[in-house]
Design a protein around this motif. Structure first.
Motif, PDB file in Angstrom:
ATOM      1  N   ASP A 103       0.835  -1.197   0.000  1.00 27.74           N
ATOM      2  CA  ASP A 103       0.000   0.000   0.000  1.00 27.74           C
ATOM      3  C   ASP A 103       0.876   1.256   0.000  1.00 27.74           C
ATOM      4  O   ASP A 103       2.085   1.201   0.169  1.00 27.74           O
ATOM      5  N   GLU A 104       0.235   2.395  -0.200  1.00 34.40           N
ATOM      6  CA  GLU A 104       0.969   3.651  -0.348  1.00 34.40           C
ATOM      7  C   GLU A 104       1.703   4.033   0.934  1.00 34.40           C
ATOM      8  O   GLU A 104       2.819   4.552   0.895  1.00 34.40           O
ATOM      9  N   LYS A 105       1.087   3.768   2.078  1.00 33.09           N
ATOM     10  CA  LYS A 105       1.725   4.105   3.347  1.00 33.09           C
ATOM     11  C   LYS A 105       3.033   3.328   3.516  1.00 33.09           C
ATOM     12  O   LYS A 105       4.055   3.891   3.932  1.00 33.09           O
ATOM     13  N   THR A 106       3.006   2.044   3.185  1.00 31.80           N
ATOM     14  CA  THR A 106       4.220   1.232   3.270  1.00 31.80           C
ATOM     15  C   THR A 106       5.268   1.724   2.290  1.00 31.80           C
ATOM     16  O   THR A 106       6.455   1.829   2.622  1.00 31.80           O
ATOM     17  N   PHE A 107       4.849   2.026   1.062  1.00 31.39           N
ATOM     18  CA  PHE A 107       5.774   2.538   0.047  1.00 31.39           C
ATOM     19  C   PHE A 107       6.511   3.773   0.570  1.00 31.39           C
ATOM     20  O   PHE A 107       7.745   3.854   0.513  1.00 31.39           O
ATOM     21  N   ASP A 108       5.748   4.739   1.083  1.00 32.14           N
ATOM     22  CA  ASP A 108       6.354   5.985   1.556  1.00 32.14           C
ATOM     23  C   ASP A 108       7.293   5.740   2.732  1.00 32.14           C
ATOM     24  O   ASP A 108       8.369   6.349   2.820  1.00 32.14           O
ATOM     25  N   LYS A 109       6.901   4.843   3.641  1.00 29.02           N
ATOM     26  CA  LYS A 109       7.736   4.580   4.811  1.00 29.02           C
ATOM     27  C   LYS A 109       9.053   3.924   4.424  1.00 29.02           C
ATOM     28  O   LYS A 109      10.117   4.296   4.937  1.00 29.02           O
ATOM     29  N   VAL A 110       9.008   2.958   3.515  1.00 35.50           N
ATOM     30  CA  VAL A 110      10.230   2.255   3.121  1.00 35.50           C
ATOM     31  C   VAL A 110      11.191   3.211   2.417  1.00 35.50           C
ATOM     32  O   VAL A 110      12.396   3.204   2.684  1.00 35.50           O
ATOM     33  N   TYR A 111      10.672   4.046   1.541  1.00 29.92           N
ATOM     34  CA  TYR A 111      11.558   5.016   0.884  1.00 29.92           C
ATOM     35  C   TYR A 111      12.074   6.064   1.872  1.00 29.92           C
ATOM     36  O   TYR A 111      13.210   6.531   1.759  1.00 29.92           O
ATOM     37  N   LYS A 117      15.519   8.358   1.928  1.00 31.70           N
ATOM     38  CA  LYS A 117      15.540   9.746   2.394  1.00 31.70           C
ATOM     39  C   LYS A 117      16.426   9.929   3.611  1.00 31.70           C
ATOM     40  O   LYS A 117      17.191  10.903   3.689  1.00 31.70           O
ATOM     41  N   ALA A 118      16.339   9.027   4.575  1.00 30.63           N
ATOM     42  CA  ALA A 118      17.130   9.176   5.801  1.00 30.63           C
ATOM     43  C   ALA A 118      18.634   9.179   5.509  1.00 30.63           C
ATOM     44  O   ALA A 118      19.348  10.089   5.961  1.00 30.63           O
ATOM     45  N   PRO A 119      19.173   8.190   4.781  1.00 37.40           N
ATOM     46  CA  PRO A 119      20.604   8.257   4.477  1.00 37.40           C
ATOM     47  C   PRO A 119      20.970   9.416   3.564  1.00 37.40           C
ATOM     48  O   PRO A 119      22.090   9.944   3.646  1.00 37.40           O
ATOM     49  N   VAL A 175      30.219   4.598   3.694  1.00 39.40           N
ATOM     50  CA  VAL A 175      29.928   3.244   3.206  1.00 39.40           C
ATOM     51  C   VAL A 175      28.419   3.046   3.240  1.00 39.40           C
ATOM     52  O   VAL A 175      27.801   3.131   4.302  1.00 39.40           O
ATOM     53  N   ASN A 176      27.837   2.804   2.081  1.00 40.45           N
ATOM     54  CA  ASN A 176      26.408   2.539   1.977  1.00 40.45           C
ATOM     55  C   ASN A 176      26.159   1.038   1.863  1.00 40.45           C
ATOM     56  O   ASN A 176      27.014   0.296   1.394  1.00 40.45           O
ATOM     57  N   LEU A 177      24.971   0.623   2.259  1.00 37.08           N
ATOM     58  CA  LEU A 177      24.591  -0.782   2.118  1.00 37.08           C
ATOM     59  C   LEU A 177      23.568  -0.915   1.006  1.00 37.08           C
ATOM     60  O   LEU A 177      22.487  -0.325   1.055  1.00 37.08           O
ATOM     61  N   GLY A 178      23.939  -1.708  -0.014  1.00 41.80           N
ATOM     62  CA  GLY A 178      23.017  -2.035  -1.088  1.00 41.80           C
ATOM     63  C   GLY A 178      22.452  -3.418  -0.846  1.00 41.80           C
ATOM     64  O   GLY A 178      22.281  -3.852   0.293  1.00 41.80           O
ATOM     65  N   SER A 179      22.195  -4.157  -1.920  1.00 42.70           N
ATOM     66  CA  SER A 179      21.700  -5.521  -1.796  1.00 42.70           C
ATOM     67  C   SER A 179      21.826  -6.231  -3.134  1.00 42.70           C
ATOM     68  O   SER A 179      21.670  -5.615  -4.193  1.00 42.70           O
ATOM     69  N   THR A 228      14.771   0.458  -3.463  1.00 46.74           N
ATOM     70  CA  THR A 228      15.454   1.408  -2.578  1.00 46.74           C
ATOM     71  C   THR A 228      16.951   1.133  -2.541  1.00 46.74           C
ATOM     72  O   THR A 228      17.762   2.054  -2.454  1.00 46.74           O
ATOM     73  N   LYS A 229      17.321  -0.138  -2.600  1.00 42.40           N
ATOM     74  CA  LYS A 229      18.746  -0.470  -2.586  1.00 42.40           C
ATOM     75  C   LYS A 229      19.404  -0.114  -3.909  1.00 42.40           C
ATOM     76  O   LYS A 229      20.580   0.248  -3.960  1.00 42.40           O
ATOM     77  N   GLY A 230      18.638  -0.212  -4.996  1.00 50.52           N
ATOM     78  CA  GLY A 230      19.142   0.279  -6.271  1.00 50.52           C
ATOM     79  C   GLY A 230      19.400   1.777  -6.211  1.00 50.52           C
ATOM     80  O   GLY A 230      20.398   2.285  -6.750  1.00 50.52           O
ATOM     81  N   ALA A 231      18.515   2.493  -5.525  1.00 45.65           N
ATOM     82  CA  ALA A 231      18.698   3.936  -5.353  1.00 45.65           C
ATOM     83  C   ALA A 231      19.968   4.234  -4.564  1.00 45.65           C
ATOM     84  O   ALA A 231      20.725   5.153  -4.902  1.00 45.65           O
ATOM     85  N   MET A 232      20.226   3.453  -3.524  1.00 49.92           N
ATOM     86  CA  MET A 232      21.427   3.682  -2.717  1.00 49.92           C
ATOM     87  C   MET A 232      22.711   3.397  -3.513  1.00 49.92           C
ATOM     88  O   MET A 232      23.717   4.088  -3.349  1.00 49.92           O
ATOM     89  N   GLU A 233      22.653   2.406  -4.382  1.00 48.67           N
ATOM     90  CA  GLU A 233      23.829   2.121  -5.194  1.00 48.67           C
ATOM     91  C   GLU A 233      24.065   3.243  -6.213  1.00 48.67           C
ATOM     92  O   GLU A 233      25.208   3.607  -6.493  1.00 48.67           O
ATOM     93  N   THR A 234      22.990   3.813  -6.749  1.00 49.70           N
ATOM     94  CA  THR A 234      23.125   4.953  -7.652  1.00 49.70           C
ATOM     95  C   THR A 234      23.652   6.170  -6.908  1.00 49.70           C
ATOM     96  O   THR A 234      24.535   6.889  -7.405  1.00 49.70           O
ATOM     97  N   LEU A 235      23.134   6.410  -5.709  1.00 47.79           N
ATOM     98  CA  LEU A 235      23.625   7.530  -4.901  1.00 47.79           C
ATOM     99  C   LEU A 235      25.104   7.361  -4.568  1.00 47.79           C
ATOM    100  O   LEU A 235      25.847   8.352  -4.491  1.00 47.79           O
TER     101      LEU A 235
END
Length: 254
Positions: A106-114, A119-121, A141-145, A161-168
């Motif tokens: 659901d949208e609430k879960t989507f927003d929380k996970v991102y 957003k936090a890192p 050092v970032n953690l991807g997956s 989200t982990k793809g986003a962290m690897e791009t960042l």
């Protein structure tokens, strides 16, 4: 024998369990003064007490990284104070994993996970990296997956989200590397600490890999020590696969 992180300070998010805890413990064993950050004061105290009992330096800083810039800035400020005025190493490890399918999310879960995973890192790095530049350098050092690059039929939200962290990681390496801050990432494979005498369902995902087994949090911590220290001084913007060969080789299940 000299310790690889002697005299350095480090902030590890999500450090009260599993991979984050192993990284905090490994950093302290290598001589760093570590801020153990997380949402549970009880678990944080347990980690810190264990590090101190082994002769290391550690402090706990309570933080609920909800994705707000304010929460990330507050953690950066308090950790800087506790560590004596500077953060030399930042490990963006904290994250949440809902294993739902796309249709069940659901949208609430989507927003929380991102919020928690991206957003936090993002805002924590925004608060810490410029201070590292002013201090003369640092390492992030970032953690991807592994599932950011090898699709599995569940957890699409988490893997994105982990793809986003690897791009960042690559973007931040380009942004901050020329000013003395190295940014790299670790992509763990299936990493769990199984209970003795039990078989975890996730073990099936490692069948047919070169390692043939799940990884341990300590294996990820070893990689983090390398990326945080001088041995990786010429390493910028990489995603280091520590996954037992899961993404690099053809998996042939028996």
């Amino acid at each position: 024998m000299s310790k690889r992180l002697a005299g350095r300070t480090a902030l590890v998010t999500g450090a009260t369990s599993n991979i984050g805890r192993a990284i905090a413990e490994a950093f302290a064993a290598e001589g760093a003064h570590v801020v153990v950050s997380g949402r549970s004061a009880g678990r944080g105290k347990e980690v810190v007490d264990g590090i101190r009992a082994r002769g290391g330096r550690a402090d706990f800083v309570l933080a609920d990284l909800d994705g707000s810039a304010a929460a990330s800035r507050a953690l950066a400020e308090e950790s800087t104070r506790v560590l004596g005025g500077r953060i030399d190493v930042l490990v963006n490890n904290a994250g949440i994993y809902p294993g739902d399918t796309t249709a069940e999310t659901d949208e609430k879960t989507f927003d929380k996970v991102y919020a928690v995973n991206v957003k936090a890192p993002f805002f924590l790095t925004a608060a810490v990296a410029p201070a590292m530049v002013e201090a003369g350098g640092g390492a992030i050092v970032n953690l991807g997956s592994w599932i950011a690059r090898l699709g599995v039929p569940i957890g699409a939200l988490y893997s994105s989200t982990k793809g986003a962290m690897e791009t960042l990681t690559r973007a931040w390496a380009a942004e901050f590397g020329p000013r003395g801050v190295r940014v790299n990432a670790i992509s763990p494979g299936v990493v769990l600490t199984p209970e003795p005498g039990t078989v975890h369902p996730a073990e099936a995902m490692m069948k047919g890999t070169p390692a043939g087994r799940m990884g341990t949090p300590g294996a990820i911590a070893d990689a983090a020590v390398y990326l945080a220290g001088d041995e990786s001084s010429f390493v910028h913007g990489i995603v280091l696969d520590v996954d037992g060969g899961r993404t690099a080789t053809a998996v042939i299940a028996g």
